[in-house]
Each structure stands twice: as C-alpha cells, then as structure tokens.
Design an enzyme around this catalytic site. Structure first.
Site, PDB file in Angstrom:
ATOM      1  N   HIS A 101     -13.973  -9.625 -14.275  1.00 49.36           N
ATOM      2  CA  HIS A 101     -14.229 -10.350 -13.029  1.00 49.36           C
ATOM      3  C   HIS A 101     -14.928 -11.677 -13.308  1.00 49.36           C
ATOM      4  O   HIS A 101     -15.424 -11.925 -14.409  1.00 49.36           O
ATOM      5  CB  HIS A 101     -15.101  -9.516 -12.088  1.00 49.36           C
ATOM      6  CG  HIS A 101     -14.453  -8.248 -11.624  1.00 49.36           C
ATOM      7  ND1 HIS A 101     -15.103  -7.318 -10.862  1.00 49.36           N
ATOM      8  CD2 HIS A 101     -13.199  -7.751 -11.822  1.00 49.36           C
ATOM      9  CE1 HIS A 101     -14.293  -6.303 -10.603  1.00 49.36           C
ATOM     10  NE2 HIS A 101     -13.151  -6.542 -11.172  1.00 49.36           N
ATOM     11  N   HIS A 166     -11.470   5.876  -7.536  1.00 48.74           N
ATOM     12  CA  HIS A 166     -10.779   4.787  -8.228  1.00 48.74           C
ATOM     13  C   HIS A 166      -9.320   5.176  -8.325  1.00 48.74           C
ATOM     14  O   HIS A 166      -8.995   6.320  -8.662  1.00 48.74           O
ATOM     15  CB  HIS A 166     -11.357   4.547  -9.617  1.00 48.74           C
ATOM     16  CG  HIS A 166     -10.806   3.315 -10.279  1.00 48.74           C
ATOM     17  ND1 HIS A 166      -9.582   3.300 -10.913  1.00 48.74           N
ATOM     18  CD2 HIS A 166     -11.304   2.059 -10.383  1.00 48.74           C
ATOM     19  CE1 HIS A 166      -9.352   2.085 -11.395  1.00 48.74           C
ATOM     20  NE2 HIS A 166     -10.374   1.310 -11.077  1.00 48.74           N
TER      21      HIS A 166
END
Length: 419
Positions: A101, A166
């Site tokens: 990220h 997830h």
C-alpha cells in the site's frame, strides 16, 4: 434506513414487501471499556513481557489506515506495559505494515499512534527498498521470505492489528502482519499467487476463500513466513461495525490468532435460507470504502447472498481511487481467460483483486455508487451511479416485478452463508 457512504450516508427507499431481510453480524456493540478489554488481553502476556530486558530493541508492527483496529487505544496500553518492564521509549519503534500500500501521511500516523505520536518513532514499511529488506528464509513451496530489516533485526517483535474476514487468506490479522504486511514486494506476490490452482485455466483454489484456514495455501505461506520472524506475541482486536473494540486476543502468534478467528466467524457470519434477486451493500463508510481494492471485500461477501444473474448495488465512495496505480490497468483484459493467462505470467496482487472483481461483474449486474469517473466504472464491467436513488432506479429496470432483496449495511464485516 440510512446506508453509509464515505463520511456521509444515503437514505434507502425500498418497498417493504420486497425486503427479505437486513443482514447484520450478531456481535453486539460492547458494553465494557475498550481499554479494559485490551488490558485484560495483555494480562495473558504478562509472563512474556516480564522476560523483556532494558536495552532491547522492541518493534511493534501495526496496520495502516485502511484498516480500523483501535490502535490509538491499544498501542499506548502496550507501550505502558513495555515501559514497566524497563524498555525505554527510544528503544521502541512502531512499523506500519503497509504491504504494497501507499505510505501514510503525518495525519494518518497521528491517527494510528494516538497519544504516542511524537513520543515513539513510527515508520512505514517500504516493500521496494532493497536496503531496508532482508531474507529470513524460504517456505516449503519455495517462496523467498524477504522482510523489513528493522523487524527482522529487532530483539523483540510484537504483532498488532484486527481480525476480520479476508477473501482469500481466510482471515486478516495475526501472521498477515509479517506476510504481506512487512514483506518485500516479490514475497507478497509469490504468497498471493498461491490463490490460483496449478495449471493454465484452472482458476482459483477453492480452499483459498473467505473464512477458511484449513488447507488454505495462502494462509499456509503466511504462517511459515511468520514462524521465521518468531514474534514474541500478538495483540489482535475484533471491532464492531461501529468500529468499537468488542474483544481482544493476545498470546502466541498462531494460537491467539486462531482463537480470535473462531470468535469472529461465530459472530460475523449470517446464515441464509436462500439467495436474493437484489442485494444493496454499503461497505460501512470510511475507511472501508476508501478505495476500490478495500471496497472489493464488501462486494465479495455480499455476492454470497445474491443469486447468479442478480443485481448488486454497492455503495463505495473510493475517495482514494483504486488503492494502487496499476489496479485499473488490468481491465484492458475484458475476457476472463485472457485475464487469467496474463495474471499467471505477470502476477500482481492487485491483478488478482481486479480479476476477482471482473469475475463478479460477469456473473452479476453490479451498480457502483462512487466518486469514480463513470467511464472507468464501465471499463471495470459495472454500471456507474452517483446516488443510491439513481442506482435503485437502474436496478428496478433490471429486476422482475416481484424481486426479493437483502440489505447489508456493513458489507465489510459480515459474511452471508447459504445453508
């Protein structure tokens, strides 16, 4: 009913006779003090913390701003325990597990660290800087595990974060703080590639799915990588849809995580007797709808409540765009077979998420309420809308007159399961 969108919300107008139900997790909002919940969890690690010695360098790994974890509450309490054991604040460092990220802003660091900001050093993991990475081993499937040098060379490592579903690692939290959290880009890519079955055109491994750890090849790679770093312990929270801490799990990095996953699955799964024609899903507002990659989680979970060929309305502001510079480029592949072939030969984590999104766009009619340019939404195979009313009007034209619908106000936290 109001559905969250970024920092605001849209009212939902749907005929009562069309509504089959509202899908929410069964976990109640906490009635206790979040600090007390954290303190009680840390009590379980008292013996371990008692072995820490003055002068040792302690690294605390925590999540970035895309994940609500309660770090502004638990990090000060954790540091307080370490200080009581004789660890000086200058020997502590918080490493933000960015994975691949973007870096965090100073404002975001302040939100993560809370009252510790300016006292304890806080740095972002950098997955592409060779000088800040070191290889610590190789997994049983041949993945070279390269991780943050500060983490690898610390005397003590503590993993923190939140447990949640997830879509291909089963659950977040725990071991995921190491791989992909503080791993090099190539290690991240290799571990995530395990989501695909061996062999061209064979698609995703069915065990690499939401809420499953047993036999999950992505989870296995993460566990093996975490064992190489051998953290002292973890501290993982579980948050309510209102982002308040309802539970915390601390202890051995694998056992405490698995305990937390069981707790989460029991309270954040929602059994259904049948699927609907229409599902209206809000990610739960900011930061769960900060970008397309994060919002995809709500799309993935919400689809479990939707019949094949049905219509989904997804409220996802996506104020930060896609979440990665290369994500949108993958949609030059409109054919799923060509997309998969390219993904296998030039694997990217963001490509995997893009592939999963396009699979759903080909299976369902997805109307995306977002701030993204309409032409880019169409390029991803979805129908753009600026408001929920506009999206409902479009959906009505695609649905039978007697359609049945579910509403999911917190799509990023609940997993519908058809019984």
């Amino acid at each position: 009913m109001d559905l969250k969108y970024g920092d605001t919300s849209f009212p939902l107008a749907i005929p009562p006779e069309r509504l089959m139900g509202v899908i929410r997790p069964s976990a109640p909002d906490p009635d206790g003090d979040p600090a007390a919940i954290i303190s009680e969890a840390l009590d379980r690690c008292a013996d371990t913390i008692a072995t820490f010695r003055p002068g040792e360098r302690v690294v605390i790994v925590t999540s970035d701003i895309t994940r609500s974890t309660g770090s502004e509450i638990y990090l000060p309490l954790l540091v307080e325990r370490l200080a009581a054991a004789g660890i000086r604040e200058r020997d502590m460092e918080i490493v933000v597990a960015l994975g691949i990220h973007r870096k965090q802003t100073k404002h975001e660091h302040r939100r993560i660290a809370g009252p510790l900001y300016g006292r304890i050093r806080i740095t972002d993991h950098e997955c592409d800087d060779p000088g800040k990475l070191v290889m610590v081993g190789r997994t049983s499937t041949g993945i070279d595990v390269v991780v943050n040098r500060t983490v690898a060379e610390a005397d003590r490592v503590i993993l923190t974060g939140a447990i949640g579903f997830h879509y291909f690692a089963g659950f977040g939290g725990g071991r995921k703080s190491i791989l992909p959290g503080v791993a090099g880009r190539a290690s991240c890519m290799a571990s995530h590639f395990a989501v695909l079955n061996p062999g061209e055109g064979t698609g995703r491994n069915p065990l690499a799915t939401t809420g499953n750890l047993e036999g999950n090849p992505v989870h296995r790679a993460m566990v093996e990588a975490c064992a190489m770093v051998a953290p002292e312990f973890i501290l993982n929270t579980v948050l309510s849809p209102a982002k308040r801490i309802i539970a915390a799990f601390a202890g051995h990095w694998r056992e405490a995580h698995e305990e937390g996953c069981r707790f989460y699955a029991e309270r954040f799964s929602f059994p259904l007797e049948k699927q609907a024609d229409l599902v209206v899903v809000s990610c739960g507002g900011y930061p769960k709808d900060i970008n397309v990659i994060q919002s995809h989680k709500s799309m993935e979970y919400g689809c479990q409540a939707l019949r094949r060929g049905g219509v989904m309305i997804l409220l996802a502001q996506c104020r930060d765009g896609y979440g990665n510079a290369t994500f949108f480029d993958w949609f030059r592949f409109r054919d799923l077979d060509a997309f998969e072939a390219r993904l296998r030969s030039h694997y990217e984590i963001n490509g995997q998420t893009a592939y999963s999104l396009l699979q759903k766009a080909r299976t369902f009619s997805i109307i995306l309420v977002s701030d993204l340019p309409p032409e880019e939404v169409r390029a991803m195979g979805m129908t753009p809308a600026r408001t929920l009313d506009e999206a409902m009007a479009t959906a009505t034209g695609l649905l039978p007159a007697d359609y049945a619908a579910y509403v999911i106000p917190e799509g990023g936290t609940v997993l519908p399961i058809t019984m």
